[in-house]
Write a protein that holds these residues in place. Structure first.
Motif, PDB file in Angstrom:
ATOM      1  N   SER A  49       0.825  -1.209   0.000  1.00  0.00           N
ATOM      2  CA  SER A  49       0.000   0.000   0.000  1.00  0.00           C
ATOM      3  C   SER A  49       0.859   1.258   0.000  1.00  0.00           C
ATOM      4  O   SER A  49       0.564   2.246  -0.687  1.00  0.00           O
ATOM      5  CB  SER A  49      -0.925  -0.002   1.225  1.00  0.00           C
ATOM      6  N   ILE A  50       1.952   1.220   0.763  1.00  0.00           N
ATOM      7  CA  ILE A  50       2.865   2.362   0.813  1.00  0.00           C
ATOM      8  C   ILE A  50       3.489   2.610  -0.550  1.00  0.00           C
ATOM      9  O   ILE A  50       3.564   3.749  -1.034  1.00  0.00           O
ATOM     10  CB  ILE A  50       3.960   2.128   1.878  1.00  0.00           C
ATOM     11  N   GLN A  51       3.912   1.541  -1.187  1.00  0.00           N
ATOM     12  CA  GLN A  51       4.554   1.695  -2.491  1.00  0.00           C
ATOM     13  C   GLN A  51       3.572   2.200  -3.547  1.00  0.00           C
ATOM     14  O   GLN A  51       3.916   3.035  -4.391  1.00  0.00           O
ATOM     15  CB  GLN A  51       5.158   0.359  -2.921  1.00  0.00           C
ATOM     16  N   GLU A  52       2.346   1.720  -3.474  1.00  0.00           N
ATOM     17  CA  GLU A  52       1.321   2.198  -4.406  1.00  0.00           C
ATOM     18  C   GLU A  52       1.027   3.681  -4.167  1.00  0.00           C
ATOM     19  O   GLU A  52       0.857   4.457  -5.107  1.00  0.00           O
ATOM     20  CB  GLU A  52       0.048   1.376  -4.264  1.00  0.00           C
ATOM     21  N   PHE A  53       0.974   4.060  -2.899  1.00  0.00           N
ATOM     22  CA  PHE A  53       0.715   5.467  -2.577  1.00  0.00           C
ATOM     23  C   PHE A  53       1.834   6.357  -3.098  1.00  0.00           C
ATOM     24  O   PHE A  53       1.579   7.455  -3.601  1.00  0.00           O
ATOM     25  CB  PHE A  53       0.569   5.649  -1.059  1.00  0.00           C
TER      26      PHE A  53
END
Length: 203
Positions: free
Chosen positions: A101-105
């Motif tokens: 999720s962090i990387q997508e954000f």
């Protein structure tokens, strides 16, 4: 600054064939710097302010997500040795999902920042484009090129002061050294990265 340059690259060579003079009149070529003109406009400060605000919001959101991830990772590492296998695997899955999720954000934040910049800059570039064309037509210039592509030329070929006047800016008060119209947005990536594998599964 690099993004601003990308947005104005289409203006490195601006032709005005429709303004061409008759064959018995000499070719008249002018030059200017779109990035420099953009810097002089009041809108440049507004662009800088809005980009900074947007960038800060994205960065704070990302830092919050990363802080939550770090807290859960540390809790997992402390408790993993005594966890039941099922619970441990569930925690590992949760951490991997948070990491993804962090990387997508991060990717989405970068695209959002680029789109925000484009939305703010494009209307100003269009206004500058119109002013350049108006000045060229009014002063009989057949072509106007970017001074970044100019190796040599007469001082009276620089139409930047005329364009600034057309845009309502006093050339005498213009800054002499071209600088970026909008400050480089703050990085949307925290000092640390969550790209490493958060856990190692234990059998």
């Amino acid at each position: 600054m690099n993004k601003i340059k990308t947005l104005v690259v289409a203006f490195l060579l601006i032709s005005f064939a429709s303004f061409a003079q008759s064959n018995d009149q000499p070719l008249k070529i002018g030059y200017t710097n779109v990035e420099y003109i953009l810097l002089q406009l009041p809108e440049s400060k507004q662009i800088e302010s809005e980009l900074k605000t947007h960038s800060t919001q994205l960065e704070n959101q990302l830092k919050g997500k990363y802080s939550e991830y770090e807290a859960k990772l540390q809790a997992y590492e402390r408790g993993a040795p005594t966890m039941d296998k099922t619970i441990r695997e569930d925690k590992e899955k949760e951490l991997m999902n948070m990491n993804n999720s962090i990387q997508e954000f991060q990717r989405n934040a970068q695209m959002s920042l680029q789109q925000k910049e484009k939305t703010l800059v494009d209307p100003v570039i269009a206004k500058i484009d119109k002013a350049i064309k108006d000045v060229a037509k009014e002063n009989g210039f057949t072509y106007v090129i970017s001074n970044q592509a100019l190796l040599a030329g007469p001082e009276d070929g620089d139409i930047s002061p005329l364009v600034l006047k057309k845009l309502g800016v006093d050339p005498a008060k213009a800054q002499q050294t071209p600088e970026p119209a909008a400050a480089k947005p703050a990085a949307t990536t925290p000092a640390k990265s969550a790209t490493k594998s958060p856990v190692k599964k234990k059998n």
